[in-house]
Enzyme design. Structure first.
Site, PDB file in Angstrom:
ATOM      1  N   GLY A   1       6.266  -8.161  -9.952  1.00  0.00           N
ATOM      2  CA  GLY A   1       5.504  -7.306 -10.335  1.00  0.00           C
ATOM      3  C   GLY A   1       4.117  -7.364  -9.730  1.00  0.00           C
ATOM      4  O   GLY A   1       3.334  -6.832  -9.707  1.00  0.00           O
TER       5      GLY A   1
ATOM      6  N   SER B   1       4.581  -7.836  -6.259  1.00  0.00           N
ATOM      7  CA  SER B   1       4.743  -7.192  -5.015  1.00  0.00           C
ATOM      8  C   SER B   1       4.016  -5.913  -4.432  1.00  0.00           C
ATOM      9  O   SER B   1       3.536  -5.307  -5.451  1.00  0.00           O
ATOM     10  CB  SER B   1       6.212  -6.650  -5.011  1.00  0.00           C
ATOM     11  N   GLY B   2       3.742  -6.000  -3.269  1.00  0.00           N
ATOM     12  CA  GLY B   2       2.603  -4.975  -2.663  1.00  0.00           C
ATOM     13  C   GLY B   2       1.291  -5.183  -2.850  1.00  0.00           C
ATOM     14  O   GLY B   2       0.375  -4.687  -2.146  1.00  0.00           O
TER      15      GLY B   2
ATOM     16  N   HIS C   1       9.354  -3.067   0.348  1.00  0.00           N
ATOM     17  CA  HIS C   1      10.627  -3.002  -0.718  1.00  0.00           C
ATOM     18  C   HIS C   1      10.229  -2.545  -2.150  1.00  0.00           C
ATOM     19  O   HIS C   1      11.362  -2.557  -2.897  1.00  0.00           O
ATOM     20  CB  HIS C   1      10.869  -4.602  -0.965  1.00  0.00           C
TER      21      HIS C   1
ATOM     22  N   ASP D   1       7.719  -5.907   5.913  1.00  0.00           N
ATOM     23  CA  ASP D   1       7.688  -5.310   4.728  1.00  0.00           C
ATOM     24  C   ASP D   1       6.285  -4.792   4.304  1.00  0.00           C
ATOM     25  O   ASP D   1       5.399  -5.477   3.644  1.00  0.00           O
ATOM     26  CB  ASP D   1       8.092  -6.393   3.571  1.00  0.00           C
TER      27      ASP D   1
END
Length: 820
Positions: free
Chosen positions: A767, A769-770, A621, A675
């Site tokens: 922030g 994310s990942g 995403h 994801d």
């Protein structure tokens, strides 16, 4: 007969036996010869035994010590080992030691020699090494005799060599340290200069690693009535202190009673090792056996001796052990007396307490804090000590060896009738917010905030009366303390519970057959036998499956082809981690696989994880295009590896361009299913102390519900808030899939997992994310359990964080990276 002429010769007699002189019989001569040969052989044998066998049964034993001389004053020439004053006094000290040892009949035959290594003030202290040759079976006995005899304080006695000796102290020496002390090729004398910082380094630093078998020593001195402050600004050695280490002694002799610290491993720059001396000398020893590490850089300076303690009047304030948060000095006594307003009482709250080099079981006889006549030592959580008057006295004492970080504390004034205004009072005297009472968490160190509670609807009532979040029930962890949260969901006695919830006879567990139907009865077997392959079994490279749960990188070769231990250079954190943690700021190098992904011109946008020298794992995403910007274009991204502070990249931080972004082909932007994404760097990164890969779990790896994990990133500190400057860390718990589905109905797939707290307050946010969800697994290695994916807000109650389950996508990672 007389009158014979000179030169007259006697003719030989016909019967010589009658005229020869009488002597020993023949057998006596033979016996004498044999006896002489035997005696000679015995003598030779004794000599051979004495010089070879007996000598071979002896070992060299070194003792290091000090001699205090009271009838001399220290002069500068004593600092120089080649000065005539040094040589003359050293000779007298050696004569005194020889007389001392020769006067002890039990050890006198074993004494070889002594060597004086240094002198210091007070009046004059001589530092020496004595050598003995001791039979192997008498080593412990001789150690005891020398230690006990020399360490008894002596009356000042005038020696024949004109020395008044007050004491002689000796202990067995560490051979590695003694070798460094006697190694003239790497032995250094340094004297501090007022107002200046002097620097010294391990051999080769910083241009190349120190060599194996390095033995070095630095004698550090300061002016009279000054102390030495020593700081290791860079420190990177082998992690095993049996191989490579640095010791610092509060002396110029390596006496074990004067050892302040012994360090190995790697420390980040924000955790500098700082040591203070008690007098004007320190001894630094460096032993490097393994080599191939950078070594260290150290700085020394002299300071006036610090004072501490005193009488303090007021209704509140802070105080700490000297030099906090660095190591406190040895041989120090500080006494604080706190006085508050008339009619109030005073309490002291110790927020950080680390006197960890001591043994509290001995009654705190070494380093301790004493309040109200009670001593405290060791490592403790926050605790409070109160008085029953307006005054309280706190005393801090450290002995002459092993120093630690000490404590940080505050004193507070309180009314006897209301010690915690508008707050809950723990039995220990600590004050906590009323909202923390009966919330399922132990906030008082004594647990008093969770006693006598009435459980809320979302809580489970333990048999012991405590209240715990319902989502902890049946998660495999004993949260109640009496296991009542797990007993209600257990199978009957003699049965095993499968992952699916089915109960089977215990006898069928680990029998080599899939009796559960999902293989879960065959994945936690100690013998690691070969079994039929299922979705829950680990498959070796040779295609065979083993029954052991999570066998990869646990230090044991379970596969016949050893493939379970073949890719294990991952998940390590070279920097040693400090136990002093303020808030949730991560330490430098604590999460070396954490990556900050910057959109060019916009700054930090997403996190990622290093999995090899060219590949990063992130979330799909993060790369979904918008009408005005192509997030899927690798040219728009920069990856920062080894970053800690967004405003100040460190010297080991590396900036890399992205060559390729691979998002999962089945990613659904509406549901966040699948994801996950992979990023390939344009150039390989060279690993260092702040850049390391995290371990990837096998598809069969099980992360148990209830176990802790860590989420890290620079995301918003609160929902809708600004991002963090310093890398943040939060400890969360993996949540049972059934409970997670009940909290987030119809929103989860098998590629997702939950982690967090049902009470909220701790979570990933925008922030993050990942970024990684890191779990400490086999052999103390960190594994990538999940990738930060999505959530219903941030840290909301009953809304845990949702992470991409890496195990479900492990094969996809292998396929896209070519085997990583």
């Amino acid at each position: 007969m007389t009158g014979y002429e000179e030169g007259l010769e006697f003719l030989p007699a016909m019967n010589t036996k009658k005229v020869e002189k009488s002597g020993p019989k023949k057998y006596i001569v033979i016996a004498s010869v044999v006896l002489g040969a035997l005696l000679l052989s015995l003598m030779v044998g004794l000599l051979v035994w004495h010089f070879n066998v007996r000598k071979a049964n002896q070992i060299q034993r070194l003792y290091t010590g000090t001699m205090t001389i009271t009838n001399l004053e220290f002069v500068d020439a004593y600092e120089r080992s080649n000065s005539s004053e040094f040589i003359s006094l050293a000779s007298k000290v050696i004569d005194t030691l020889q007389a001392e040892y020769k006067g002890i009949p039990r050890i006198a035959p074993y004494y070889v020699q002594s060597e004086v290594t240094a002198f210091s003030e007070g009046s004059v202290v001589a530092y020496y090494i004595s050598e003995f040759r001791i039979p192997r079976d008498e080593e412990a006995q001789v150690d005891s005799i020398i230690t006990q005899h020399t360490n008894v304080r002596k009356k000042k006695t005038r020696r024949p060599d004109s020395l008044d000796v007050a004491s002689i102290i000796a202990f067995p020496a560490d051979p590695k340290i003694a070798r460094a002390q006697r190694n003239g090729t790497c032995y250094h004398d340094m004297h501090a200069v007022e107002g200046k910082i002097l620097t010294f380094t391990s051999p080769g630093f910083p241009n190349y690693p120190y060599d194996p078998s390095t033995h070095c020593q630095w004698v550090l001195r300061a002016d009279h009535n000054q102390v030495i402050k020593l700081t290791f600004v860079t420190f990177s050695l082998h992690e095993n202190c049996k191989n490579d280490f640095v010791t610092v002694h509060d002396s110029l002799s390596s006496l074990e009673t004067k050892l302040l610290v012994e360090k190995c491993g790697t420390y980040p720059p924000n955790q500098n090792i700082t040591v203070m001396s008690s007098k004007n000398v320190l001894l630094v020893t460096f032993v490097g056996v393994k080599g191939n590490f950078p070594g260290f850089k150290a700085q020394m300076m002299q300071l006036p001796k610090q004072s501490c303690g005193g009488t303090i009047i007021g209704d509140g304030g802070n105080f700490s052990s000297p030099n906090f948060p660095n190591l406190y000095p040895p041989m120090i006594d500080c006494t604080w007396t706190f006085k508050v307003s008339q009619g109030n009482y005073v309490k002291v709250r110790f927020n950080i307490f680390l006197l960890e080099e001591t043994n509290s079981l001995t009654g705190c006889k070494k380093d301790y804090v004493e309040v109200n006549g009670e001593r405290y030592c060791g490592e403790k959580l926050t605790f409070v000590v109160t008085s029953s008057s307006q005054e309280i006295t706190v005393r801090f004492h450290s002995d002459d060896s092993y120093v630690s970080r000490g404590f940080s504390a505050e004193y507070l004034s309180y009314a006897p009738s209301d010690p915690c205004p508008d707050k809950f009072t723990c039995k220990s005297g600590r004050c906590i917010a009323n909202s923390l009472q009966c919330d399922g968490w132990t906030d008082c160190a004594d647990g008093s905030d969770e006693l006598g509670c009435t459980c809320k609807s979302e809580q489970f009532q333990c048999k012991n009366g405590r209240c715990k979040p319902k989502f902890w029930v049946c998660d495999g962890a004993n949260d109640c303390g009496d296991n009542s949260d797990e007993l209600i969901c257990a199978c009957a006695n003699g049965e095993f519970k499968c992952n699916s919830g089915t109960c089977i006879p215990e006898a069928k567990k680990c029998n080599g057959k899939d009796d559960c139907g999902d293989g879960s009865d065959e994945v936690n077997c100690e013998n690691g036998q070969i079994v039929t392959c299922t979705v829950n079994t680990y498959k070796c490279t040779d295609g065979k499956c083993i029954s052991k749960r999570n066998p990869e990188c646990d230090g044991v070769n379970d596969c016949q082809d050893r493939s379970d231990e073949s890719n294990c250079d991952c998940g390590t954190r070279p920097y040693k981690q400090s136990r002093i943690v303020g808030g949730q700021n991560a330490e430098v190098g604590e999460w070396p696989w954490q990556v900050s992904l910057h959109v060019i011109g916009s700054g930090h946008t997403c996190g990622a994880s290093v999995i090899s020298n060219v590949w990063l794992v992130c979330a799909s995403h993060c790369f979904q295009d918008e009408p005005n910007f192509r997030y899927s274009d690798p040219k728009n991204w920069i990856a920062y590896l080894g970053l800690h502070n967004q405003n100040s990249p460190g010297s080991l931080t590396r900036k890399h361009d992205i060559d390729r972004i691979i998002t999962h082909e089945n990613y659904n932007p509406d549901t966040f299913d699948f994801d996950i994404a992979l990023l390939k760097l344009k150039l390989p990164v060279e690993f260092n102390n702040v850049i390391r890969p995290i371990c990837l779990p096998d598809a069969s790896h099980i992360f148990l519900a209830g176990q802790t994990a860590w989420v890290t990133g620079w995301g918003a500190l609160k929902e809708g808030g600004a991002g963090a400057t310093i890398l943040q860390k939060a400890e969360v718990r993996i949540i049972n899939d059934t409970v997670c589905n009940s909290l987030m109905p119809n929103q989860l797939t098998s590629r997702m997992m939950c982690a967090g707290f049902i009470t909220g307050g701790i979570d990933a946010c925008q922030g993050d994310s990942g970024g990684p969800l890191s779990s400490l697994e086999n052999n103390n290695l960190m594994f990538l359990a999940g990738v930060v994916s999505w959530g219903d807000g941030c840290a909301r109650r009953n809304k845990p964080g949702i992470y991409t389950r890496v195990t479900k996508l492990r094969q996809w990672i292998k396929d896209k990276t070519g085997g990583v």
